[in-house]
Design a protein around this motif. Structure first.
Motif, PDB file in Angstrom:
ATOM      1  N   CYS A  64       0.837  -1.197   0.000  1.00 15.69           N
ATOM      2  CA  CYS A  64       0.000   0.000   0.000  1.00 15.69           C
ATOM      3  C   CYS A  64       0.874   1.249   0.000  1.00 15.69           C
ATOM      4  O   CYS A  64       1.936   1.279   0.629  1.00 15.69           O
ATOM      5  CB  CYS A  64      -0.891  -0.015   1.249  1.00 15.69           C
ATOM      6  N   VAL A  65       0.429   2.285  -0.713  1.00 14.38           N
ATOM      7  CA  VAL A  65       1.162   3.544  -0.728  1.00 14.38           C
ATOM      8  C   VAL A  65       0.801   4.420   0.459  1.00 14.38           C
ATOM      9  O   VAL A  65       1.407   5.474   0.664  1.00 14.38           O
ATOM     10  CB  VAL A  65       0.898   4.322  -2.040  1.00 14.38           C
ATOM     11  N   HIS A  66      -0.173   3.996   1.256  1.00 10.82           N
ATOM     12  CA  HIS A  66      -0.617   4.750   2.426  1.00 10.82           C
ATOM     13  C   HIS A  66      -0.094   4.091   3.702  1.00 10.82           C
ATOM     14  O   HIS A  66       0.287   2.925   3.694  1.00 10.82           O
ATOM     15  CB  HIS A  66      -2.143   4.833   2.465  1.00 10.82           C
ATOM     16  N   GLY A  67      -0.136   4.843   4.783  1.00  7.37           N
ATOM     17  CA  GLY A  67       0.329   4.317   6.057  1.00  7.37           C
ATOM     18  C   GLY A  67      -0.755   4.319   7.115  1.00  7.37           C
ATOM     19  O   GLY A  67      -1.907   4.711   6.851  1.00  7.37           O
ATOM     20  N   PRO A  68      -0.430   3.909   8.336  1.00  2.00           N
ATOM     21  CA  PRO A  68      -1.425   3.841   9.408  1.00  2.00           C
ATOM     22  C   PRO A  68      -2.070   5.187   9.726  1.00  2.00           C
ATOM     23  O   PRO A  68      -3.269   5.245  10.020  1.00  2.00           O
ATOM     24  CB  PRO A  68      -0.627   3.321  10.606  1.00  2.00           C
ATOM     25  N   GLU A  69      -1.287   6.273   9.686  1.00  2.00           N
ATOM     26  CA  GLU A  69      -1.857   7.591   9.982  1.00  2.00           C
ATOM     27  C   GLU A  69      -2.947   7.939   8.971  1.00  2.00           C
ATOM     28  O   GLU A  69      -4.028   8.430   9.334  1.00  2.00           O
ATOM     29  CB  GLU A  69      -0.760   8.652   9.974  1.00  2.00           C
ATOM     30  N   ASP A 105     -11.321   4.522  -0.928  1.00  2.00           N
ATOM     31  CA  ASP A 105     -10.430   5.677  -0.829  1.00  2.00           C
ATOM     32  C   ASP A 105      -9.012   5.360  -1.302  1.00  2.00           C
ATOM     33  O   ASP A 105      -8.267   6.275  -1.677  1.00  2.00           O
ATOM     34  CB  ASP A 105     -10.364   6.193   0.605  1.00  2.00           C
ATOM     35  N   HIS A 106      -8.616   4.102  -1.251  1.00  2.00           N
ATOM     36  CA  HIS A 106      -7.279   3.738  -1.735  1.00  2.00           C
ATOM     37  C   HIS A 106      -7.125   4.017  -3.231  1.00  2.00           C
ATOM     38  O   HIS A 106      -6.006   4.099  -3.750  1.00  2.00           O
ATOM     39  CB  HIS A 106      -7.007   2.258  -1.465  1.00  2.00           C
ATOM     40  N   GLY A 107      -8.234   4.142  -3.923  1.00  2.00           N
ATOM     41  CA  GLY A 107      -8.208   4.560  -5.320  1.00  2.00           C
ATOM     42  C   GLY A 107      -7.573   3.584  -6.280  1.00  2.00           C
ATOM     43  O   GLY A 107      -7.061   3.973  -7.333  1.00  2.00           O
ATOM     44  N   GLY A 108      -7.605   2.296  -5.936  1.00  2.00           N
ATOM     45  CA  GLY A 108      -7.052   1.302  -6.835  1.00  2.00           C
ATOM     46  C   GLY A 108      -5.539   1.294  -6.918  1.00  2.00           C
ATOM     47  O   GLY A 108      -4.963   0.603  -7.764  1.00  2.00           O
ATOM     48  N   GLN A 109      -4.872   2.038  -6.015  1.00  2.00           N
ATOM     49  CA  GLN A 109      -3.407   2.111  -6.058  1.00  2.00           C
ATOM     50  C   GLN A 109      -2.729   0.984  -5.288  1.00  2.00           C
ATOM     51  O   GLN A 109      -1.518   0.787  -5.432  1.00  2.00           O
ATOM     52  CB  GLN A 109      -2.934   3.434  -5.449  1.00  2.00           C
ATOM     53  N   CYS A 110      -3.495   0.267  -4.454  1.00  2.00           N
ATOM     54  CA  CYS A 110      -2.884  -0.613  -3.461  1.00  2.00           C
ATOM     55  C   CYS A 110      -3.395  -2.046  -3.590  1.00  2.00           C
ATOM     56  O   CYS A 110      -4.511  -2.289  -4.065  1.00  2.00           O
ATOM     57  CB  CYS A 110      -3.189  -0.088  -2.060  1.00  2.00           C
ATOM     58  N   ASP A 111      -2.570  -2.972  -3.114  1.00  2.00           N
ATOM     59  CA  ASP A 111      -2.958  -4.379  -3.025  1.00  2.00           C
ATOM     60  C   ASP A 111      -3.628  -4.587  -1.671  1.00  2.00           C
ATOM     61  O   ASP A 111      -2.969  -4.808  -0.666  1.00  2.00           O
ATOM     62  CB  ASP A 111      -1.716  -5.266  -3.156  1.00  2.00           C
ATOM     63  N   LEU A 112      -4.945  -4.516  -1.646  1.00  2.00           N
ATOM     64  CA  LEU A 112      -5.673  -4.567  -0.385  1.00  2.00           C
ATOM     65  C   LEU A 112      -5.823  -5.987   0.142  1.00  2.00           C
ATOM     66  O   LEU A 112      -6.361  -6.173   1.242  1.00  2.00           O
ATOM     67  CB  LEU A 112      -7.045  -3.911  -0.555  1.00  2.00           C
ATOM     68  N   ASP A 113      -5.362  -6.968  -0.606  1.00  2.00           N
ATOM     69  CA  ASP A 113      -5.330  -8.344  -0.112  1.00  2.00           C
ATOM     70  C   ASP A 113      -3.976  -8.682   0.514  1.00  2.00           C
ATOM     71  O   ASP A 113      -3.782  -9.790   1.017  1.00  2.00           O
ATOM     72  CB  ASP A 113      -5.629  -9.324  -1.249  1.00  2.00           C
ATOM     73  N   HIS A 114      -3.060  -7.746   0.479  1.00  2.00           N
ATOM     74  CA  HIS A 114      -1.749  -7.954   1.091  1.00  2.00           C
ATOM     75  C   HIS A 114      -1.914  -8.093   2.608  1.00  2.00           C
ATOM     76  O   HIS A 114      -2.668  -7.327   3.219  1.00  2.00           O
ATOM     77  CB  HIS A 114      -0.835  -6.762   0.774  1.00  2.00           C
ATOM     78  N   PRO A 115      -1.251  -9.053   3.257  1.00  2.00           N
ATOM     79  CA  PRO A 115      -1.433  -9.251   4.701  1.00  2.00           C
ATOM     80  C   PRO A 115      -0.933  -8.091   5.558  1.00  2.00           C
ATOM     81  O   PRO A 115      -1.298  -7.984   6.736  1.00  2.00           O
ATOM     82  CB  PRO A 115      -0.618 -10.522   4.994  1.00  2.00           C
ATOM     83  N   GLY A 116      -0.147  -7.185   4.961  1.00  2.00           N
ATOM     84  CA  GLY A 116       0.337  -6.042   5.718  1.00  2.00           C
ATOM     85  C   GLY A 116      -0.422  -4.763   5.451  1.00  2.00           C
ATOM     86  O   GLY A 116       0.025  -3.684   5.867  1.00  2.00           O
ATOM     87  N   THR A 117      -1.578  -4.846   4.777  1.00  2.00           N
ATOM     88  CA  THR A 117      -2.346  -3.651   4.465  1.00  2.00           C
ATOM     89  C   THR A 117      -2.645  -2.857   5.738  1.00  2.00           C
ATOM     90  O   THR A 117      -2.820  -3.444   6.811  1.00  2.00           O
ATOM     91  CB  THR A 117      -3.655  -4.033   3.737  1.00  2.00           C
ATOM     92  N   PRO A 118      -2.681  -1.514   5.678  1.00  2.00           N
ATOM     93  CA  PRO A 118      -2.901  -0.711   6.891  1.00  2.00           C
ATOM     94  C   PRO A 118      -4.142  -1.152   7.654  1.00  2.00           C
ATOM     95  O   PRO A 118      -5.175  -1.497   7.070  1.00  2.00           O
ATOM     96  CB  PRO A 118      -3.065   0.705   6.337  1.00  2.00           C
ATOM     97  N   SER A 119      -4.033  -1.120   8.982  1.00  2.00           N
ATOM     98  CA  SER A 119      -5.123  -1.591   9.838  1.00  2.00           C
ATOM     99  C   SER A 119      -5.166  -0.783  11.124  1.00  2.00           C
ATOM    100  O   SER A 119      -4.236  -0.029  11.437  1.00  2.00           O
ATOM    101  CB  SER A 119      -4.943  -3.078  10.165  1.00  2.00           C
ATOM    102  N   SER A 120      -6.247  -0.953  11.875  1.00  2.00           N
ATOM    103  CA  SER A 120      -6.423  -0.197  13.111  1.00  2.00           C
ATOM    104  C   SER A 120      -7.357  -0.930  14.063  1.00  2.00           C
ATOM    105  O   SER A 120      -8.301  -1.591  13.632  1.00  2.00           O
ATOM    106  CB  SER A 120      -7.019   1.189  12.803  1.00  2.00           C
TER     107      SER A 120
END
Length: 298
Positions: A64-69, A105-120
């Motif tokens: 993902c190009v985004h982070g936890p914040e 909101d990720h806009g198709g830029q990220c692999d949202l099935d990746h096990p490290g995708t941002p979480s909270s």
């Protein structure tokens, strides 16, 4: 630290009488030396919450190009939209809608099935006038004082998964890079257990996680009415869980008397004085608390 705010639940018929009031105070601070706070506290009308974004260990990919914040800010905003659109819906349903919206909101830029995708983690409380609804997902506990009895609402599945994980990692063969090998293996195994039936649940990219949250209601009237509540990230709950500075009732008393900022100050002092009690891979952690006091009603 945010100044105190109040929320009143008005009678829709305009009837006279006392209006139930929830007084809210909050504080949130990044770990010392870190410019970014991956926790978030918020109040959206009658809804208050604490989100604790999962820190990404150095050297690990997230897909993902985004982070936890970014994730916690977007999740809080989307929760606000969901609550505004459906204020009577269950918290689980609105959280699921918010997770789904953030996925977009990720806009198709990220692999949202990746096990490290941002979480909270998620800890929510909503004042409905005649009752209070709550939701806890992952390790951000909710402390309740109702009818003079203090109780704790927790989701201990992460702790259970971590205990099992430690046993698994202990079996990893040693070697010259023993500590690094074990840590990387631990993170990989933990990621595999996120949002799995026999693992633990957290807000990430799968809206189904919302329906695995711990939920409930508390009355606003009568002898068992809620009086106080504290929503905590694990960086703040460490005051009790790690450092034994007080018990849960004492924590509520501290918040009542001195406010959320005082609790965070005590946690920081304990982190400095007792480095042997720190847990996981971070020397210190972001810490957040939302403290709610409920005026008596008749």
């Amino acid at each position: 630290m945010r100044p105190p705010t109040t929320f009143g639940s008005a009678d829709p018929m305009g009837a006279s009488g006392p209006v139930p009031v929830m007084r809210v105070r909050s504080a949130s601070a990044p770990a010392p030396g870190r410019p970014v706070n991956e926790d978030l506290v918020f109040q959206l009308g009658p809804l208050v919450g604490v989100l604790d974004g999962a820190t990404v260990p150095e050297g690990f990919d997230t897909g993902c190009v985004h982070g936890p914040e970014w994730y916690v800010r977007h999740l809080a905003a989307r929760l606000g939209v969901a609550e505004a659109a459906r204020p009577a819906a269950r918290l689980t349903s609105n959280l699921a809608a918010a997770i789904l919206a953030v996925r977009a909101d990720h806009g198709g830029q990220c692999d949202l099935d990746h096990p490290g995708t941002p979480s909270s983690t998620v800890c929510l409380l909503r004042d409905c006038g005649d009752q209070v609804d709550y939701l806890v997902l992952c390790d951000s506990p909710l402390i309740l004082d109702a009818g003079g009895q203090v109780s704790v609402v927790t989701d201990n599945r992460l702790d259970t998964a971590m205990a099992e994980l430690r046993e698994t990692v202990a079996a990893v063969p040693g070697g010259a890079a023993d500590r690094v090998t074990r840590f990387r293996h631990a993170v990989s195994v933990q990621r595999e257990r996120m949002n799995r039936t026999h693992g633990y649940w957290v807000a990430a990219a799968d809206p189904d996680a919302a329906f695995h949250a711990v939920t409930g209601t508390m009355p606003r009237h009568g002898p068992t009415a809620i009086r106080r509540a504290a929503l905590l990230s694990d960086g703040a709950s460490s005051a009790v869980e790690q450092f034994d500075l007080t018990d849960w009732a004492g924590l509520l008393d501290l918040l009542s008397a001195d406010g959320p900022g005082a609790l965070l100050d005590r946690v920081r002092a304990a982190e400095r004085d007792h480095p042997d009690r720190l847990r996981r891979h971070k020397p210190t952690d972001d810490a957040s608390v939302v403290f709610c006091e409920f005026a008596p009603t008749v």
